[in-house]
Design an enzyme around this catalytic site. Structure first.
Site, mmCIF file in Angstrom:
data_model
loop_
_atom_site.group_PDB
_atom_site.id
_atom_site.type_symbol
_atom_site.label_atom_id
_atom_site.label_comp_id
_atom_site.label_asym_id
_atom_site.label_seq_id
_atom_site.Cartn_x
_atom_site.Cartn_y
_atom_site.Cartn_z
ATOM 1 N N HIS A 1 50.539 44.766 39.930
ATOM 2 C CA HIS A 1 50.816 46.142 40.386
ATOM 3 C C HIS A 1 50.976 46.188 41.909
ATOM 4 O O HIS A 1 50.440 45.345 42.644
ATOM 5 C CB HIS A 1 49.685 47.081 39.960
ATOM 6 C CG HIS A 1 48.365 46.830 40.618
ATOM 7 N ND1 HIS A 1 48.078 47.229 41.919
ATOM 8 C CD2 HIS A 1 47.257 46.197 40.185
ATOM 9 C CE1 HIS A 1 46.858 46.865 42.230
ATOM 10 N NE2 HIS A 1 46.340 46.225 41.209
ATOM 11 N N ARG B 1 47.449 52.177 37.999
ATOM 12 C CA ARG B 1 48.176 51.421 39.026
ATOM 13 C C ARG B 1 49.116 50.389 38.380
ATOM 14 O O ARG B 1 50.213 50.129 38.897
ATOM 15 C CB ARG B 1 47.247 50.783 40.034
ATOM 16 C CG ARG B 1 46.157 49.872 39.487
ATOM 17 C CD ARG B 1 45.134 49.613 40.570
ATOM 18 N NE ARG B 1 44.136 48.604 40.274
ATOM 19 C CZ ARG B 1 42.937 48.845 39.741
ATOM 20 N NH1 ARG B 1 42.614 50.096 39.393
ATOM 21 N NH2 ARG B 1 42.078 47.851 39.530
ATOM 22 N N GLU C 1 41.987 44.963 35.280
ATOM 23 C CA GLU C 1 41.447 44.177 36.397
ATOM 24 C C GLU C 1 40.017 43.739 36.062
ATOM 25 O O GLU C 1 39.358 44.314 35.182
ATOM 26 C CB GLU C 1 41.472 45.031 37.675
ATOM 27 C CG GLU C 1 40.873 44.384 38.908
ATOM 28 C CD GLU C 1 41.479 43.045 39.275
ATOM 29 O OE1 GLU C 1 42.231 42.972 40.241
ATOM 30 O OE2 GLU C 1 41.187 42.055 38.565
ATOM 31 N N HIS D 1 46.966 42.930 36.788
ATOM 32 C CA HIS D 1 46.165 42.972 38.008
ATOM 33 C C HIS D 1 45.916 41.556 38.554
ATOM 34 O O HIS D 1 46.126 40.560 37.841
ATOM 35 C CB HIS D 1 44.824 43.639 37.697
ATOM 36 C CG HIS D 1 44.992 44.995 37.098
ATOM 37 N ND1 HIS D 1 44.950 46.151 37.829
ATOM 38 C CD2 HIS D 1 45.258 45.362 35.811
ATOM 39 C CE1 HIS D 1 45.159 47.182 37.032
ATOM 40 N NE2 HIS D 1 45.362 46.735 35.809
#
Ligand SMILES: Cc1ccc(S(=O)(=O)Nc2cc3c(c(O)c2O)C(=O)c2ccccc2C3=O)cc1
Length: 247
Positions: free
Chosen positions: A10, A61, A88, A182
């Site tokens: 991202h 995100r 993440e 992520h």
């Protein structure tokens, strides 16, 4: 016969800009991050890559990065699957903290041990913390199994079942798959694909917004170890900048 796996980290988030540990805290992109995502889609088009399916985490995100990249590539229509296993790394009690606050609270030695470690998680985040997602409805199915902190090994262990059961079958069926996720969930996947050691993975950094393309053999081993960034110069510059930041 090869499969094409496209990995896209991202774009810059609001907490990346503030240099805060973000983890599972759900923040959006900065204007710079939105531009990175759009550029990522342009790079896909320039390379003639047409993903047939998208996989993202449950964090906006990554979701917004994927939407902007696909819009830029005129591929907003492709099917998408979202799963917490691409989230993440959960940074535990460090979520919401910056480097200075972390050093002040835990000291340099502990900070450096966590930074180098593959299997040592930070302290767990309290369920009553403002940065906790323990009651977030998107994780309701996890119940009390929802993580309160993770090391990179934990991330690999919870991501691999998704790689095996969801992404690999899509590669076989559609040949080209985009995964927008992520820094640590993608590091875990790259560690698995390239056979990177527990020691060496600490120094691997995946730049934001630049598609990393793996051509995979029928046994899912990479044709070229490390894959190929669609903007190799920008990737090299970004990797060098992060390495210098950490010193
Ligand atoms: C929010 C933030 C703090 C510190 C940095 S850094 O420039 O020191 N680089 C850095 C720091 C860390 C880490 C890191 O990758 C890094 O580049 C970690 O992976 C890490 C994992 C678990 C606990 C702590 C850390 C960690 O401090 C970057 C961003």
């Amino acid at each position: 016969m090869t499969y094409t796996l496209i990995l896209l980290r991202h774009g810059q988030s609001e907490w990346n800009e503030k240099n805060l540990f973000t983890g599972w805290y759900d923040v959006s992109l900065t204007e710079k991050g939105r531009a990175e995502a759009t550029r990522g889609g342009q790079l896909l088009t320039e390379a003639g890559l047409v993903p047939a399916v998208l996989h993202t985490s449950l964090l906006k995100r990554a979701i917004i990065t994927a939407n902007l990249a696909l819009e830029s590539a005129d591929l907003s229509w492709i099917p998408v699957k979202r799963n917490w296993r691409l989230n993440e790394r959960h940074y535990g009690a460090l979520q919401g903290k910056d480097k200075a606050a972390t050093l002040a609270e835990y000291g340099e030695e502990q900070f450096m041990e966590w930074r180098r470690s593959y299997d040592t998680p930070p302290p767990a985040l309290n369920d009553d913390s403002e940065f906790s997602q323990i009651n977030d409805p998107r994780y309701a199915d996890l119940g009390d199994a929802a993580p309160r902190t993770e090391c990179l090994k934990d991330v690999l262990d919870r991501m691999l079942p998704y790689w095996e059961n969801e992404i690999k079958p899509d590669l076989v069926a559609s040949k080209t798959v985009l995964v927008t996720a992520h820094g640590n969930s993608l590091r875990a996947l790259v560690k698995h694909l390239d056979g990177i050691s527990d020691e060496d993975i600490a120094s691997l950094n995946i730049p934001t917004g630049i598609p990393l393309v793996y051509e995979l053999n029928e046994d899912f081993t990479p044709v070229t170890r490390g894959g190929q960034y669609l903007d190799a110069d920008a990737a090299a510059d970004a990797i060098k900048a992060v390495a210098n930041q950490g010193r």
